[in-house]
Scaffold this motif. Structure first.
Motif, mmCIF file in Angstrom:
data_model
loop_
_atom_site.group_PDB
_atom_site.id
_atom_site.type_symbol
_atom_site.label_atom_id
_atom_site.label_comp_id
_atom_site.label_asym_id
_atom_site.label_seq_id
_atom_site.Cartn_x
_atom_site.Cartn_y
_atom_site.Cartn_z
ATOM 1 N N LEU A 352 47.985 -8.559 -55.844
ATOM 2 C CA LEU A 352 47.625 -8.335 -57.245
ATOM 3 C C LEU A 352 46.494 -9.277 -57.615
ATOM 4 O O LEU A 352 46.410 -10.406 -57.099
ATOM 5 N N VAL A 355 45.821 -9.398 -63.261
ATOM 6 C CA VAL A 355 46.738 -8.522 -63.993
ATOM 7 C C VAL A 355 47.039 -9.114 -65.364
ATOM 8 O O VAL A 355 47.461 -10.274 -65.475
ATOM 9 N N GLY A 374 52.190 -3.036 -54.738
ATOM 10 C CA GLY A 374 52.562 -4.247 -55.469
ATOM 11 C C GLY A 374 53.546 -4.030 -56.593
ATOM 12 O O GLY A 374 53.765 -4.927 -57.415
ATOM 13 N N LEU A 378 55.373 -7.001 -58.664
ATOM 14 C CA LEU A 378 55.285 -7.138 -60.125
ATOM 15 C C LEU A 378 56.674 -7.292 -60.730
ATOM 16 O O LEU A 378 56.886 -8.103 -61.650
ATOM 17 N N VAL A 525 50.065 0.866 -60.696
ATOM 18 C CA VAL A 525 49.779 -0.284 -59.838
ATOM 19 C C VAL A 525 49.069 0.228 -58.598
ATOM 20 O O VAL A 525 49.641 0.997 -57.811
#
Length: 659
Positions: A352, A355, A374, A378, A525
């Motif tokens: 990531l 974000v 991901g 997350l 994502v």
């Protein structure tokens, strides 16, 4: 053609299934549906020959090529080959032909004139067959299949021993798809696939020339693939034709199945009522004349007839009727969690990057995206199980978290009863008299609550795990693939539970029906990013279609918008003729009528998707009939709009040329 006739199956001394008949013809695609533990997988084992039926017969042609994907296929993927080698091994019939061609080529080098003619004739026949079956394109096709299932080009040379369980399932599926067997049998093939891969698989399965039999609990997948649905219930299997073309099937195969099943249940209930009346009359006769000698023979005859009666069984489709009343969690702050410029890396791998998300109280959020993008990372950030490499993750005031992951069913005490295992997850203050009703809402009413956890199926344990977590008084619930191994009824329970849950929910699932029913916001994502979409899954798909500017595939709504935009650009021009004004008015009128028809179709679709409506057979028939009428009207209006819009474009073009 593979067929079953009058098949009966016994398990543990009891009859699990009786009188099951099925025909798998080329091009036929059959979805097998039913509750967890009802016998679907056992029936598949009989189909593929891993188990003999206790009654009836299974007919398989001697040269039948059968492909089989079990749920535990991970163990069957060899660890000594590369991904490409394993996939190519599925086309062993083509590899054998290729080997035979090489042998003939060597023989030609040393054959005499007479033998050479015979060898050449054989070689030509085999080569023609090899070409027809796609032998020369075999490796290219293998790469295409691997690409469709989400593999990168470099993955083809990776040893299968390096792959996770989910990716090994994909390798096994790729091998079967490349083999193109006469009959393909799949047990829950979408469990380890992401949304894009499921969509690709749907398109691929529809094009396969052979027969297909699959177990799935994904309504959208069934709608896209199946032309026949076979429901396993009440100890037997009932078949429903859901091919496109019928009025009911226009709403989707699964909706057509439900409508037909409800009509069948009405007939079964009427037959059962008539049978009950006949049996009651016989019993009254027996009771009245039991001790009368002159009637002894008639009494005995009727007693024997009672023993021989085969009762009309009515499948129970309401064993999971969810009614939820969750313990009130502490009220969190308006902002439940906030991620600011978050990045996560594992060594050199960046998962990531940058974000930024803010989750507000009460939202139901679905995380979507390819496997490995991901999503679980997350979720772990939100749970506090993982610290970001950079950036910050902050939870709001009084936020309490619970997590349901794919392995939560594995940590239960197998010697506990369902009730004891459920109580063990509750705070002492919530272990009161309503516990049984809470367990019943998740599909364990009455005596089922006293069953041992060790006796539950995988889907039932998953449902119990959901019950344990969702009945806890927390206000942030994180669900990672909770639908795996859940049957259709259990997924309905999950949807209802999420909707009734008083807190905030973040959900990872690849079941589009669950996303559609439960989520009010989507986070995509992919490519290291997490993009917020404030709307439903259907609205997200519509936004994607608009962004693609693909007029031919985006449907009438987007085409009308495109035409309207072009018309808008011309409205300020001079020289607008009365003809143009008249055509514009006509286009607007038709657009308004078409929009109204589409709105009514959407309303009827939502009503038909509500399980409660099927309690009233007359209401179902009325909705289905109305839906067909409105769809026909919408089709006529769309044709009228195309004609009017085309005429308007021609008229405006003339104005442009004149100016």
């Amino acid at each position: 053609m593979l067929s079953l006739a009058g098949v009966g199956i016994d398990v543990g001394g009891r009859r699990l299934l009786s009188n099951v008949s099925l025909r798998l013809q080329p091009g036929r695609r059959v979805a097998l549906v039913g509750g967890n533990g009802i016998g679907k997988t056992t029936l598949l084992h009989v189909v593929v020959g891993q188990r003999e039926p206790d009654e009836g017969s299974v007919s398989r042609p001697r040269d039948l090529r059968l492909g089989w994907l079990p749920q535990d296929v991970v163990d069957d993927v060899g660890a000594s080959s590369t991904v490409l080698e394993h996939v190519l091994s599925g086309a062993d019939h083509l590899l054998a032909l290729e080997g035979r061609l090489r042998e003939l080529e060597q023989k030609l080098e040393h054959a005499g004139a007479d033998e050479q003619a015979r060898v050449l004739e054989t070689y030509a026949d085999l080569q023609e067959r090899y070409t027809t079956l796609g032998g020369y394109e075999l490796e290219a096709e293998a790469h295409r299949v691997l690409d469709g299932l989400g593999f990168a080009p470099s993955d083809a040379s990776r040893p299968t021993s390096e792959l996770s369980g989910g990716w090994r399932v994909r390798v096994a599926l790729a091998k079967l798809l490349l083999a193109r067997p006469d009959v393909l049998v799949l047990d829950e093939p979408t469990n380890h696939l992401d949304l894009e891969t499921i969509a690709w698989l749907e398109q691929t399965l529809v094009k396969l020339p052979g027969g297909l039999l699959f177990v799935s609990h994904d309504r959208d997948f069934i709608d896209a693939v199946a032309d026949t649905i076979v429901e396993v219930a009440a100890g037997t299997a009932a078949e429903y034709d859901v091919r496109a073309g019928t009025v009911a099937a226009e709403e989707g195969g699964f909706a057509a199945f439900v409508a037909q099943r409800e009509a069948r249940l009405v007939q079964l209930r009427a037959a059962r009522a008539q049978q009950d009346r006949q049996l009651a009359e016989i019993e009254r006769f027996v009771e009245r004349f039991r001790y009368k000698a002159s009637k002894a023979r008639q009494v005995q005859s009727r007693v024997k007839s009672l023993d021989k009666v085969e009762r009309v069984e009515i499948p129970d489709h309401k064993h999971l009727v969810a009614r939820f009343q969750f313990p009130a969690p502490p009220r969190s702050g308006r902002l439940v969690a906030e991620l600011s410029d978050v990045a996560v890396s594992f060594g050199p791998t960046h998962v990531l990057s940058g974000v930024n998300l803010a989750l507000e109280r009460g939202r139901k959020i679905a995380l979507v995206g390819p496997n490995g993008a991901g999503k679980t990372t997350l979720l772990r950030l939100l749970a506090g199980d993982l610290a970001p490499t950079s950036g910050t993750v902050e939870r709001g005031h009084q936020v309490e978290v619970a997590v349901v992951d794919q392995h939560q069913a594995e940590v239960m005490n197998l010697d506990h009863t369902v009730l004891d295992e459920f109580r063990s997850a509750l705070a002492p203050a919530h272990r009161g008299a309503n516990v049984r009703s809470m367990v019943a809402a998740f599909g364990f009413p009455g005596d089922l609550a006293e069953r041992l956890v060790g006796e539950l199926s995988g889907g039932e344990r998953t449902r119990l795990g959901l019950a344990k977590v969702m009945a806890s008084p927390v206000n942030l619930l994180l669900l990672d693939e909770p639908t795996n191994h859940l049957d259709l009824a259990s997924r309905d329970v999950l949807e209802d539970a999420i909707q009734a849950y008083p807190g905030t929910v973040v959900l990872i699932t690849h079941d589009r029906h669950v996303i559609r029913a439960a989520a009010d916001a989507i986070v995509e994502v992919n490519d290291g990013q997490a993009r917020w979409f404030d709307g439903t899954y259907e609205e997200l798909l519509e936004a994607r279609r608009r962004a693609a500017h693909d007029v031919s595939r985006s449907g009438p709504a987007s085409r009308r918008e495109s035409a309207a935009a072009d018309s808008q650009q011309r409205r300020g021009r001079q020289g607008v003729s009365p003809e143009v004004k008249k055509l514009r008015a006509k286009v607007r009128t038709v657009e308004q009528d078409l929009a109204a028809a589409e709105d009514e179709i959407a309303t009827l679709t939502r009503q038909l998707a509500d399980p409660a409506v099927y309690d009233d057979a007359d209401k179902v028939a009325e909705l289905v009939a109305r839906h067909g009428v409105v769809k026909d009207r919408a089709a006529s209006l769309y044709e009228a709009w195309e004609q009017a819009a085309g005429a308007l474009e021609v008229a405006e073009a003339r104005v442009d040329e004149a100016s």
